[in-house]
Design an enzyme around this catalytic site. Sequence first.
Site, PDB file in Angstrom:
ATOM      1  N   ASP A   1       0.837  -1.203   0.000  1.00 42.11           N
ATOM      2  CA  ASP A   1       0.000   0.000   0.000  1.00 42.11           C
ATOM      3  C   ASP A   1       0.874   1.256   0.000  1.00 42.11           C
ATOM      4  O   ASP A   1       1.977   1.259   0.562  1.00 42.11           O
ATOM      5  CB  ASP A   1      -0.915  -0.022   1.241  1.00 42.11           C
ATOM      6  CG  ASP A   1      -2.090   0.930   1.090  1.00 42.11           C
ATOM      7  OD1 ASP A   1      -2.345   1.405  -0.037  1.00 42.11           O
ATOM      8  OD2 ASP A   1      -2.755   1.199   2.098  1.00 42.11           O
TER       9      ASP A   1
ATOM     10  N   HIS B   1       2.310   3.514  -9.106  1.00 45.05           N
ATOM     11  CA  HIS B   1       2.199   2.069  -9.330  1.00 45.05           C
ATOM     12  C   HIS B   1       3.429   1.547 -10.094  1.00 45.05           C
ATOM     13  O   HIS B   1       3.912   0.452  -9.820  1.00 45.05           O
ATOM     14  CB  HIS B   1       0.908   1.735 -10.075  1.00 45.05           C
ATOM     15  CG  HIS B   1      -0.337   2.049  -9.277  1.00 45.05           C
ATOM     16  ND1 HIS B   1      -0.481   1.671  -7.960  1.00 45.05           N
ATOM     17  CD2 HIS B   1      -1.472   2.719  -9.595  1.00 45.05           C
ATOM     18  CE1 HIS B   1      -1.660   2.100  -7.508  1.00 45.05           C
ATOM     19  NE2 HIS B   1      -2.271   2.744  -8.484  1.00 45.05           N
TER      20      HIS B   1
ATOM     21  N   LEU C   1      11.774 -20.052  -5.430  1.00 43.45           N
ATOM     22  CA  LEU C   1      10.725 -19.247  -4.784  1.00 43.45           C
ATOM     23  C   LEU C   1       9.375 -19.443  -5.482  1.00 43.45           C
ATOM     24  O   LEU C   1       9.295 -19.433  -6.710  1.00 43.45           O
ATOM     25  CB  LEU C   1      11.107 -17.766  -4.860  1.00 43.45           C
ATOM     26  CG  LEU C   1      10.085 -16.779  -4.286  1.00 43.45           C
ATOM     27  CD1 LEU C   1      10.147 -16.764  -2.765  1.00 43.45           C
ATOM     28  CD2 LEU C   1      10.320 -15.372  -4.822  1.00 43.45           C
TER      29      LEU C   1
HETATM   30  C1  FPP Z   1      -1.931   0.184  -3.253  1.00 39.88           C
HETATM   31  O1  FPP Z   1      -1.502   1.506  -3.297  1.00 39.88           O
HETATM   32  C2  FPP Z   1      -1.408  -0.591  -4.356  1.00 39.88           C
HETATM   33  C3  FPP Z   1      -2.167  -1.212  -5.310  1.00 39.88           C
HETATM   34  C4  FPP Z   1      -3.622  -1.136  -5.339  1.00 39.88           C
HETATM   35  C5  FPP Z   1      -1.567  -1.936  -6.418  1.00 39.88           C
HETATM   36  C6  FPP Z   1      -0.242  -2.600  -6.166  1.00 39.88           C
HETATM   37  C7  FPP Z   1       0.455  -2.707  -7.455  1.00 39.88           C
HETATM   38  C8  FPP Z   1       1.805  -2.639  -7.618  1.00 39.88           C
HETATM   39  C9  FPP Z   1       2.739  -2.571  -6.494  1.00 39.88           C
HETATM   40  C10 FPP Z   1       2.405  -2.615  -8.964  1.00 39.88           C
HETATM   41  C11 FPP Z   1       2.104  -3.771  -9.823  1.00 39.88           C
HETATM   42  C12 FPP Z   1       2.495  -5.081  -9.260  1.00 39.88           C
HETATM   43  C13 FPP Z   1       2.532  -6.219  -9.977  1.00 39.88           C
HETATM   44  C14 FPP Z   1       2.866  -7.472  -9.299  1.00 39.88           C
HETATM   45  C15 FPP Z   1       2.283  -6.227 -11.435  1.00 39.88           C
HETATM   46  P1  FPP Z   1      -2.599   2.645  -3.313  1.00 39.88           P
HETATM   47  O2  FPP Z   1      -2.870   3.016  -4.726  1.00 39.88           O
HETATM   48  O3  FPP Z   1      -3.796   2.212  -2.545  1.00 39.88           O
HETATM   49  O4  FPP Z   1      -1.855   3.796  -2.578  1.00 39.88           O
HETATM   50  P2  FPP Z   1      -2.492   4.902  -1.612  1.00 39.88           P
HETATM   51  O5  FPP Z   1      -3.022   4.158  -0.410  1.00 39.88           O
HETATM   52  O6  FPP Z   1      -1.312   5.759  -1.272  1.00 39.88           O
HETATM   53  O7  FPP Z   1      -3.539   5.620  -2.386  1.00 39.88           O
END
Ligand code: FPP
Length: 244
Positions: free
Chosen positions: A16, A33, A127
Amino acid sequence: MTQNKCIPSHVAIIMDGNGRWAQQRNQLRATGHRAGLKAVRKIVTYAASIGIKVLTLYAFSSENWKRPSTEVSALISLFMYALNREMKSLNKNNVRLNIIGDISRFSYHLQNMITNAEQLTQNNTGLVLNIAANYGGRWDILQSAQKITAQVVNGEITLDDITEERFASQMCMYDLPEVDLVIRTGGDCRISNFLLWQIAYSELYFTDILWPDFNSTQFDEAIKAFNTRERRFGGIPTTQEHSC
Ligand code: FPP
């Protein structure tokens, strides 16, 4: 490199904070992202190097469809990009890739990419990397309940045959070691419908670090904290040394 005596077998991470990381830099959330994907690459490499057996990452929750369509598209495009780009390297490094979640909502193209990636790496012995995509802990429990109910309706089993083991055998990751440690970055202290059944006895670790900034040093910190926990699994404290 970690000096921790006990490396958890299975670590699951709620990644997150990508959006806030981008906002702090006056960038679009999609940029956050992309930075998150870079962190994924580093953490997967590090996890394999320290002997973690299974790493499970929450990439796209079943609730993430509620985000603006531009962000959903950006996340799905990034997922496709990562599958395209990283497969060869994951395979070369003996990583076995599994996607957990309801992939039927994705395009046929993406579903094919997922199947191909899983098949390519299915015999790898290093892994195990689980990527949770359109995953929800409640969905996972529900789909197990549906499969078990179908077995009862078909007369394959009776109600008395529904044991905890049989129920668990229909859940995602049933064939993998139990989740030892759940890490959540980004400051919130909740599970957000990630693994529910599977984390009954997991240790939970929350950090304010935003996911794109999470690195091997912070991973070591989480493992260090894990090593201070006394895991009793519902039993009583033992005087024995904590063994892994
Ligand atoms: C949460 O941050 C993150 C996500 C909803 C997506 C996670 C995706 C990645 C780390 C990149 C892609 C990964 C793969 C494996 C292809 P948020 O957007 O909720 O952040 P915020 O809480 O600061 O708004």
